[in-house]
Design an enzyme around this catalytic site. Structure first.
Site, mmCIF file in Angstrom:
data_model
loop_
_atom_site.group_PDB
_atom_site.id
_atom_site.type_symbol
_atom_site.label_atom_id
_atom_site.label_comp_id
_atom_site.label_asym_id
_atom_site.label_seq_id
_atom_site.Cartn_x
_atom_site.Cartn_y
_atom_site.Cartn_z
ATOM 1 N N HIS A 437 8.863 -1.931 -4.831
ATOM 2 C CA HIS A 437 7.658 -1.320 -4.259
ATOM 3 C C HIS A 437 8.044 -0.176 -3.324
ATOM 4 O O HIS A 437 7.500 0.934 -3.429
ATOM 5 C CB HIS A 437 6.849 -2.373 -3.499
ATOM 6 C CG HIS A 437 5.665 -1.826 -2.761
ATOM 7 N ND1 HIS A 437 4.367 -1.982 -3.192
ATOM 8 C CD2 HIS A 437 5.580 -1.113 -1.600
ATOM 9 C CE1 HIS A 437 3.540 -1.387 -2.346
ATOM 10 N NE2 HIS A 437 4.261 -0.852 -1.363
ATOM 11 N N GLU A 438 8.967 -0.438 -2.413
ATOM 12 C CA GLU A 438 9.324 0.583 -1.428
ATOM 13 C C GLU A 438 10.002 1.780 -2.077
ATOM 14 O O GLU A 438 9.682 2.930 -1.774
ATOM 15 C CB GLU A 438 10.218 -0.023 -0.335
ATOM 16 C CG GLU A 438 9.549 -1.090 0.506
ATOM 17 C CD GLU A 438 8.226 -0.623 1.119
ATOM 18 O OE1 GLU A 438 8.064 0.589 1.374
ATOM 19 O OE2 GLU A 438 7.341 -1.461 1.320
ATOM 20 N N HIS A 441 7.794 4.347 -3.669
ATOM 21 C CA HIS A 441 7.183 5.356 -2.802
ATOM 22 C C HIS A 441 7.999 6.643 -2.846
ATOM 23 O O HIS A 441 7.435 7.752 -2.863
ATOM 24 C CB HIS A 441 7.096 4.849 -1.363
ATOM 25 C CG HIS A 441 5.944 3.932 -1.109
ATOM 26 N ND1 HIS A 441 4.640 4.297 -1.344
ATOM 27 C CD2 HIS A 441 5.901 2.658 -0.626
ATOM 28 C CE1 HIS A 441 3.837 3.292 -1.021
ATOM 29 N NE2 HIS A 441 4.580 2.291 -0.593
#
Length: 643
Positions: A437-438, A441
């Site tokens: 998820h991170e 980004h």
């Protein structure tokens, strides 16, 4: 800030998920200053491929391999001529991050100028197809009256040091800049400065004189850049009234290895195993080489991983495990405590997951020219010097994670925290979905608007899609062989110790389990809440493509491509979503991002999945008649003719 869980969407008593009081964060206090109220306006337009006017004249052919040869300059010329034809009165500059992607699309970005000064939130992106003609384009150029007076003539603006003070005071930044100590040192570019003599920021603050498009006009502003850890901010301070902030952008979003292997999301799904030489042959090197040295530790070309218990910005001299034989095998079980007792295993897991993801994305098109994270780009384009800094057990927070994405050429920074909702507490590095998820980004910020522009997801709905893309990739990667469209998934379930995860609904194709529709975004102010809606649509897309093309062998890491197209539906969904990011305009909305995904499939497969894509979006209210409005969206379940 691109954190995993900074959301009001949870409706939980666990407000520790949003910068808990236990955190020793140096960032902006979100109780004192709500930086989200300073978001950039959402003003972009996207002209999809079938709406581009007919073009005549000569064309060239882009290379599907992305090779830069004689034709490489031609696609830039074609894009430039298109801009001149579309907006003949505009003044602008070419942003130096154009490239031909592995799908054969040339991506060219422009920034509007006035009196030689950037209008910072105006962008024009042109996508050139394989046939050498304009495939699609995006536009947020200012079409109003340009100020007649050139501010450079009379120097009609404040000193940049005053603007720095204005940003610090207005946003209550943890930066000290005493007037007697601070000096603004000119750097390359017009009215571009670096501040010396400050303290509290992780690097010297910067300022650049720009215009900002706001409320139908242009305001002269100082763009003040401050990296304070949990927030890496661009603050647009009025160039005359330094106590007035017009807008804020936040860059932050958060051998042999014994690890949970790729596809195992967390300790509840499987056991740790020993992986031999796990890197994919996307490059001529392994994970521990950067062209300058061979590192017998968790450092290499793509990433550098270490513990950071103090939350301090320093990382190069922080502890990381060393192994002259490159055998990174360390004990760990979820019952171990305290987290420092298994720091070697945590750092190794973080290094492994991030590097595998880097390699998978590389095959799918997120490479050097597209702005990926590498120290050495091996003369393949883009700007090097920017591996991902990975902090395990970061002491600047708990119950969260974040990722900061500056422009290409500056390292990304991931901070992984421990979670205290269970006994013993849990380490987010062991939940792959959080790491993925991170890192995503970083991917979505580099692809949208071009590698040199990291503010293109700063609007509310754009930022929401940033969260949605991150959840989507984390979910797509964890699919199991026996999964069907009836399989539901959570986000953050293990780390948060919550059976239903940290989102309002599970990701599901059932409208009973997850009833989210496009119009649910009305009234929402949390990017995570909006992101759950977007990811729910992409989950529908994922299963529509899997049902048509199969999910492939989920035990294999490397995507299988034929003529540049993934052969299974899972990786095909990931590929067209990635390609859509590069096609869409800066600061996109749901409708524009949907159209960009359709265009990505049109370019990649000649639109053979058009109906599967439309059905996914229409099911959740983003059909043909859907329309964006910040406060009152129009939903639609309508499908185009033929679907």
């Amino acid at each position: 800030m691109h954190g995993l869980l900074l959301a009001g969407l949870l409706a939980l008593p666990l407000n520790v998920f949003a910068h808990p009081t236990e955190s020793h964060s140096s960032g902006v206090s979100r109780r004192a200053i709500d930086i989200t109220s300073y978001r950039l306006p959402q003003i972009s337009k996207y002209t999809k491929s079938d709406a581009v006017p007919k073009q005549d004249g000569e064309s060239f052919t882009t290379s599907s391999t992305g090779d830069d040869n004689v034709s490489s300059g031609d696609y830039v010329t074609t894009a430039t001529n298109w801009l001149k034809k579309t907006l003949p009165k505009a003044t602008y500059r070419l942003v130096n991050d154009h490239y031909i992607g592995d799908s054969g699309i040339g991506h060219v970005h422009f920034r509007q100028t006035a009196h030689g000064i950037d209008i910072d939130n105006t962008d024009f992106n042109v996508n050139i197809g394989r046939d050498g003609k304009v495939f699609s384009f995006g536009n947020s150029f200012y079409d109003g009256e340009i100020p007649k007076a050139n501010p450079m003539v009379k120097r009609d603006f404040s000193d940049p040091v005053n603007a720095l003070h204005g940003a610090i005071q207005t946003l209550n930044l943890p930066v000290t800049a005493k007037p007697e100590n601070v000096k603004a040192k000119p750097v390359e570019g017009k009215e571009n400065f670096k501040f010396e003599g400050t303290s509290g920021a992780l690097s010297d603050p910067k300022a650049q004189l720009v215009y900002l498009q706001k409320d139908g006009g242009l305001v002269l502003s100082w763009k003040v850049e401050t990296d304070v850890g949990d927030n890496w901010l661009l603050t647009y301070v009025d160039a005359n009234k330094n106590d007035q902030v017009h807008s804020v952008v936040d860059y932050v979003s958060a051998a042999e290895y014994q690890v949970y292997p790729w596809g195992i999301n967390d300790p509840t799904e499987g056991n740790r195993t020993t992986i031999h030489l796990p890197w994919l042959k996307t490059l001529s090197t392994d994970w521990h080489i950067d062209g300058k040295g061979w590192y017998p530790t968790t450092r290499g070309n793509n990433a550098i991983a270490q513990e950071n218990p103090t939350g301090h910005p320093e990382y190069e001299n922080n502890y990381r495990p060393k192994s002259p034989l490159f055998i990174f095998k360390y004990p760990y079980s979820p019952a171990m405590t305290p987290p420092s007792s298994y720091r070697d295993a945590s750092i190794t897991q973080l290094f492994y997951t991030t590097n595998v993801y880097h390699d998978v994305l590389y095959i799918l098109g997120f490479n050097e020219k597209a702005g990926n994270f590498q120290i050495n780009n091996w003369n393949k384009g883009g700007v090097g010097g920017d591996f991902a800094i990975l902090n395990s057990q970061d002491g600047s927070g708990v119950n969260n994670a974040n990722f900061a994405t500056p422009p290409d050429g500056q390292p990304g920074r991931m901070r992984m925290y421990t979670w205290n909702a269970s006994t013993p507490e849990r380490d987010g590095c062991f939940e792959a979905g959080i790491v993925i998820h991170e890192y995503t980004h970083g991917v979505s910020n580099r692809l949208t608007g071009g590698p040199e522009n990291s503010r293109c997801l700063a609007a509310l709905e754009s930022g929401g899609m940033g969260e949605g893309w991150s959840d989507f990739f984390a979910t797509a990667i964890r699919l199991k062989a026996g999964d069907t469209r009836a399989t539901d998934y959570t986000m953050g379930e293990w780390a948060s110790n919550r059976p239903n995860g940290i989102r309002k609904y599970r990701y599901s194709t059932s409208l009973t389990t997850n009833p989210h529709m496009y119009v649910d975004a009305d009234g929402l102010t949390s990017v995570h809440a909006i992101g759950t809606i977007w990811a729910s649509m992409l989950y529908e897309l994922l299963w529509n493509l899997i049902d048509k093309h199969g999910k492939g062998d989920v035990t294999k890491i490397r995507p299988v491509l034929k003529n540049g197209v993934p052969t299974d539906g899972r990786h095909l969904a990931m590929k067209i979503v990635l390609d859509g990011m590069a096609l869409q305009p800066c600061l996109p909305n749901f409708v524009q991002a949907r159209d960009a995904i359709l265009d990505a499939d049109k370019n990649l497969t000649q639109g053979s999945n058009k109906c599967e894509i439309w059905k996914a979006f229409a099911k959740r209210g983003l059909g043909v008649g859907a329309a964006f409005n910040q406060t009152k969206r129009t939903g639609s379940n309508e499908l185009p003719a033929g679907c």
